[in-house]
Design a protein around this motif. Structure first.
Motif, mmCIF file in Angstrom:
data_model
loop_
_atom_site.group_PDB
_atom_site.id
_atom_site.type_symbol
_atom_site.label_atom_id
_atom_site.label_comp_id
_atom_site.label_asym_id
_atom_site.label_seq_id
_atom_site.Cartn_x
_atom_site.Cartn_y
_atom_site.Cartn_z
ATOM 1 N N VAL A 42 58.709 18.202 8.080
ATOM 2 C CA VAL A 42 57.351 18.713 8.222
ATOM 3 C C VAL A 42 57.405 20.176 8.663
ATOM 4 N N THR A 43 56.371 20.923 8.336
ATOM 5 C CA THR A 43 56.219 22.282 8.872
ATOM 6 C C THR A 43 54.855 22.378 9.524
ATOM 7 N N PHE A 44 54.766 23.203 10.543
ATOM 8 C CA PHE A 44 53.488 23.423 11.216
ATOM 9 C C PHE A 44 52.942 24.783 10.813
ATOM 10 N N GLY A 45 51.711 24.780 10.313
ATOM 11 C CA GLY A 45 51.030 26.048 10.076
ATOM 12 C C GLY A 45 50.390 26.472 11.384
ATOM 13 N N THR A 46 50.721 27.660 11.895
ATOM 14 C CA THR A 46 50.160 28.110 13.171
ATOM 15 C C THR A 46 49.034 29.097 12.946
ATOM 16 N N MET A 47 48.212 29.249 13.960
ATOM 17 C CA MET A 47 47.097 30.190 13.885
ATOM 18 C C MET A 47 47.625 31.603 14.080
ATOM 19 N N ALA A 48 47.685 32.368 13.013
ATOM 20 C CA ALA A 48 48.034 33.777 13.121
ATOM 21 C C ALA A 48 46.785 34.539 13.560
ATOM 22 N N ALA A 49 46.955 35.835 13.839
ATOM 23 C CA ALA A 49 45.873 36.614 14.437
ATOM 24 C C ALA A 49 44.585 36.568 13.611
ATOM 25 N N ARG A 50 44.667 36.932 12.348
ATOM 26 C CA ARG A 50 43.465 36.942 11.508
ATOM 27 C C ARG A 50 42.878 35.546 11.345
ATOM 28 N N GLY A 51 43.757 34.566 11.102
ATOM 29 C CA GLY A 51 43.295 33.196 10.900
ATOM 30 C C GLY A 51 42.604 32.642 12.127
ATOM 31 N N ALA A 52 43.124 32.997 13.311
ATOM 32 C CA ALA A 52 42.508 32.522 14.553
ATOM 33 C C ALA A 52 41.090 33.061 14.680
ATOM 34 N N ILE A 53 40.891 34.337 14.347
ATOM 35 C CA ILE A 53 39.549 34.934 14.417
ATOM 36 C C ILE A 53 38.603 34.230 13.455
ATOM 37 N N ARG A 54 39.060 33.963 12.240
ATOM 38 C CA ARG A 54 38.188 33.312 11.249
ATOM 39 C C ARG A 54 37.831 31.888 11.686
ATOM 40 N N ASP A 55 38.813 31.140 12.194
ATOM 41 C CA ASP A 55 38.545 29.762 12.630
ATOM 42 C C ASP A 55 37.597 29.723 13.814
ATOM 43 N N VAL A 56 37.829 30.593 14.782
ATOM 44 C CA VAL A 56 36.964 30.630 15.966
ATOM 45 C C VAL A 56 35.565 31.104 15.576
ATOM 46 N N GLY A 57 35.503 32.074 14.659
ATOM 47 C CA GLY A 57 34.195 32.566 14.206
ATOM 48 C C GLY A 57 33.342 31.458 13.613
ATOM 49 N N ARG A 58 33.983 30.586 12.818
ATOM 50 C CA ARG A 58 33.227 29.460 12.241
ATOM 51 C C ARG A 58 32.707 28.542 13.342
ATOM 52 N N ALA A 59 33.569 28.286 14.337
ATOM 53 C CA ALA A 59 33.180 27.374 15.418
ATOM 54 C C ALA A 59 32.066 27.963 16.289
ATOM 55 N N LEU A 60 32.028 29.296 16.423
ATOM 56 C CA LEU A 60 31.017 29.952 17.258
ATOM 57 C C LEU A 60 29.786 30.368 16.466
ATOM 58 N N ASN A 61 29.682 29.883 15.221
ATOM 59 C CA ASN A 61 28.509 30.149 14.371
ATOM 60 C C ASN A 61 28.329 31.626 14.027
ATOM 61 N N PHE A 62 29.415 32.371 13.960
ATOM 62 C CA PHE A 62 29.351 33.717 13.389
ATOM 63 C C PHE A 62 29.154 33.566 11.878
ATOM 64 N N SER A 63 28.452 34.516 11.277
ATOM 65 C CA SER A 63 28.357 34.491 9.810
ATOM 66 C C SER A 63 29.712 34.899 9.237
ATOM 67 N N TYR A 64 29.931 34.544 7.974
ATOM 68 C CA TYR A 64 31.206 34.900 7.342
ATOM 69 C C TYR A 64 31.404 36.412 7.363
ATOM 70 N N ALA A 65 30.324 37.159 7.069
ATOM 71 C CA ALA A 65 30.423 38.623 7.005
ATOM 72 C C ALA A 65 30.806 39.204 8.365
ATOM 73 N N GLU A 66 30.212 38.668 9.445
ATOM 74 C CA GLU A 66 30.527 39.175 10.793
ATOM 75 C C GLU A 66 32.001 38.939 11.125
ATOM 76 N N THR A 67 32.471 37.717 10.855
ATOM 77 C CA THR A 67 33.872 37.384 11.147
ATOM 78 C C THR A 67 34.815 38.216 10.291
ATOM 79 N N ASP A 68 34.429 38.412 9.038
ATOM 80 C CA ASP A 68 35.267 39.147 8.090
ATOM 81 C C ASP A 68 35.506 40.578 8.562
ATOM 82 N N VAL A 69 34.454 41.208 9.101
ATOM 83 C CA VAL A 69 34.581 42.591 9.581
ATOM 84 C C VAL A 69 35.621 42.672 10.692
ATOM 85 N N VAL A 70 35.564 41.728 11.643
ATOM 86 C CA VAL A 70 36.511 41.734 12.768
ATOM 87 C C VAL A 70 37.928 41.409 12.280
ATOM 88 N N ALA A 71 38.048 40.377 11.449
ATOM 89 C CA ALA A 71 39.371 39.951 10.977
ATOM 90 C C ALA A 71 40.082 41.067 10.229
#
Length: 650
Positions: A42-71
């Motif tokens: 098995v391999t584990f996919g870890t949360m890299a910097a950009r991916g972590a921002i996108r995942d957290v943004g979805r959970a915090l109800n940021f719009s895709y565009a808002e998260t995209d700018v930060v990522a």
């Protein structure tokens, strides 16, 4: 070899024994030794910097565009950059973090999750094989129907278990396909029998004619071939090993020493037998191990352990081992360089060189395998170019870009590539006389089963005489209107002697008519007068007389159905103007920037003129509600994307 030892005799390659056979290995081990002695890793996919921002943004109800700018403010280089490091090198990201409370919450949360496992997947090739059932050693799980370990490969290795990677190399299939084509007219031909010192092959590589040659076709590798002028497998092995970050710096010295043996120097005579084959340069991991053994008095295992520590940048071990290498260690039974007559300053200098190099040093056994495959592909290209290029294009049927590049290579070799043809093409590229016939497998929305069925009908009843004959003989099976339309559009039915415009106007109606006639016959509804009137043409759909579509439309249809322009290129009419402008091709620009050593002909911020046609565009609304566009421009060598900002777009 594990499965079929009698089939393998070096230097043969067991082409079938590849990635696809991994399950066969697993089944074999389980059959021979009882169940459950092997599992995939098995391999584990870890949360890299950009991916972590996108995942957290979805959970915090940021719009895709808002998260995209930060990522997108997180730099993509260097790899494995953390968010804390990103804020140090990205002023805009730090500014948003300090000035916007929502963004601060987003990044703070992402930093806490960063690096944690995000998902699991099955290692692309890794398999663990154990003496007892695997669950004796490691916990197991399931990914879909696959039994996998719950430990990653590093933990498997630390436990001392046998981990093997079963990798597939597309080029082995290319070699096998090419050999089978050669054997159609030279039945005794075997890849194992080719000479490994063919002067014509090395001359071809030295001239930079490396298109389609395994490992050698990038612009950078081609440049190394031209400057090094390889004359042996040993030289090709060195090219494979040297053309990597780190060792690349040794290439000028390697080339200089190869052509000027008097310039080869050794820091101590003990290095000569180790580095002679590479003109005084450290190139391979095996050489690093041998230096530790010969100069320092290490055992094979001790030398390999320190080599691994250096390659994994374990600084504490590297610093501690320097003293052992130079002065020795009585407890470990290591003599050290000084005890073997190497001056201290020289020993320190050699250790520095090893530490600098071993981060990137290549395994020679691996490099030799790659060099042999490179030589074999070059040999077939040199002596059997049609068979080799046909096999090569077949291997990339799903990539119009690669096929286009190899068709250009065929032009360079003087090999015509004939258009697709219902009466001649197979599902793959084939050799036809002195030319290569385009494979129908590259036509979109056409299944391989349909093409093979078509080839069988041809073999059984001869060539298709007309569109109607084709439809009647092919039946309804896998044949559908989209497939027939694409055959017409790509030119595969030009052999029937009609304009594509005429066939496109009638194929739909003709398919319905043939289908209705077949259905009527199957239902036994043919009447007495219909039977007496069998030769009556009344039921046939006539093909109208129409003017052919203009050249641009025909080319556009070919591009639509195959991803390629087959009978020309829209840029053809502008070639003289392009030549007068001195505009570089898009392919030459992309190739220059693709080199691992960086571009040598072009540079960022350089102003250049390119000539091409717009093939697609998409617009996007920016943050300030203005419109911008992404535009794809291509010539007959490649395509690139242009950004059109609002002022230019208007």
């Amino acid at each position: 070899r594990f499965l079929n030892p009698e089939r393998v005799s070096m230097p043969d390659f067991d082409v079938d024994f590849c990635y696809e056979r991994r399950q066969e290995v697993i089944d074999y081990v389980n059959r021979k030794y009882g169940a459950d002695h092997v599992a995939q890793i098995v391999t584990f996919g870890t949360m890299a910097a950009r991916g972590a921002i996108r995942d957290v943004g979805r959970a915090l109800n940021f719009s895709y565009a808002e998260t995209d700018v930060v990522a997108k403010l997180v730099p993509t280089m260097p790899l494995h950059l953390t968010l804390a490091e990103a804020m140090k090198i990205s002023p805009k990201l730090k500014e948003m973090y300090d000035g916007d409370q929502r963004v601060k919450t987003l990044i703070d949360t992402a930093m806490r999750l960063e690096g944690m496992p995000r998902n699991t997947s099955t290692h692309a090739a890794g398999v663990v094989i154990t003496a007892q059932p695997v669950n004796t050693y490691v916990p197991l799980s399931r990914n879909d129907d696959t039994v996998v370990t719950q430990y990653t490969m590093t933990t498997i290795e630390e436990l001392g278990l046998l981990k093997m990677d079963f990798l597939g190399l597309r080029n082995l299939t290319v070699l096998d396909d090419a050999v089978k084509m050669v054997q159609k007219y030279r039945p005794d031909f075997r890849l194992a029998d080719i000479p490994m010192d063919d002067a014509a092959v090395f001359e071809m590589l030295s001239q930079g004619k490396t298109g389609g040659v395994f490992q050698m076709e990038s612009a950078g590798m081609t440049g190394v071939c031209v400057s090094m002028k390889p004359t042996s497998i040993e030289d090709l092995t060195a090219i494979v090993a040297l053309y990597r970050p780190g060792p690349m710096e040794s290439i000028p010295k390697f080339v200089e020493n190869k052509f000027n043996p008097g310039k080869v120097t050794y820091k101590t005579p003990l290095l000569e037998p180790i580095l002679k084959v590479t003109y005084g340069c450290i190139v391979y991991q095996e050489q690093v191990i041998e230096i530790f053994r010969t100069l320092g008095g290490y055992s094979m295992g001790q030398a390999d352990n320190i080599r691994r520590a250096i390659s994994k940048k374990k600084q504490k071990i590297i610093d501690a081992e320097r003293k052992t290498f130079v002065y020795g260690d009585r407890e470990q039974k290591i003599d050290g360089c000084i005890a073997r007559g190497v001056p201290e300053a020289v020993a320190q200098s050699i250790y520095d060189e090893i530490v600098d190099f071993a981060n990137y040093a290549f395994n020679k056994a691996h490099a030799v395998c790659y060099a042999v495959v490179a030589y074999q592909t070059a040999y077939l290209k040199c002596h059997y170019p049609r068979q080799y290029m046909a096999a090569l294009m077949t291997s990339v049927l799903d990539s119009a870009t690669k096929i286009s590049g190899y068709i250009a290579e065929c032009r360079e070799l003087g090999i015509p590539v004939l258009p697709p043809d219902i009466n001649h093409s197979e599902d793959y590229f084939t050799v036809e006389g002195d030319a290569i016939r385009f494979g129908l497998g590259a036509v979109k929305n056409v299944g391989r089963g349909l093409i093979r069925s078509m080839a069988a009908k041809r073999a059984e009843g001869g060539a298709f005489r007309s569109l109607e004959d084709f439809l009647e003989r092919m039946g309804e099976g896998e044949l559908n209107k989209r497939a027939v339309e694409n055959f017409i559009k790509c030119g595969a039915m030009d052999c029937f002697g009609y304009h594509r415009s005429e066939l496109l106007a009638v194929y739909d109606q003709m398919m319905d008519s043939v289908s209705a006639s077949r259905k009527k016959n199957l239902e036994g509804q043919m009447g007495l007068f219909a039977m007496l009137d069998e030769d009556d043409e009344a039921g046939k759909v006539p093909i109208p007389k129409l003017k052919e579509l203009d050249k641009g439309e025909l080319l556009s249809m070919e591009k639509e159905t195959t991803g390629l322009y087959l009978s020309g290129h829209p840029m053809d009419q502008y070639r003289e103007a392009v030549r007068r402008l001195g505009a570089p091709t898009i392919g030459s620009i992309l190739g220059d920037f693709a080199q691992e050593g960086g571009p040598t002909r072009f540079a960022d911020d350089q102003r250049i003129t390119i000539c091409g046609i717009v093939t697609s565009s998409k617009t996007k609304t920016t943050r300030n509600n203005s419109l911008m566009a992404y535009v794809t421009v291509e010539d007959d060598t490649a395509s690139m994307e242009l950004l059109c900002f609002s002022r230019v777009l208007e």
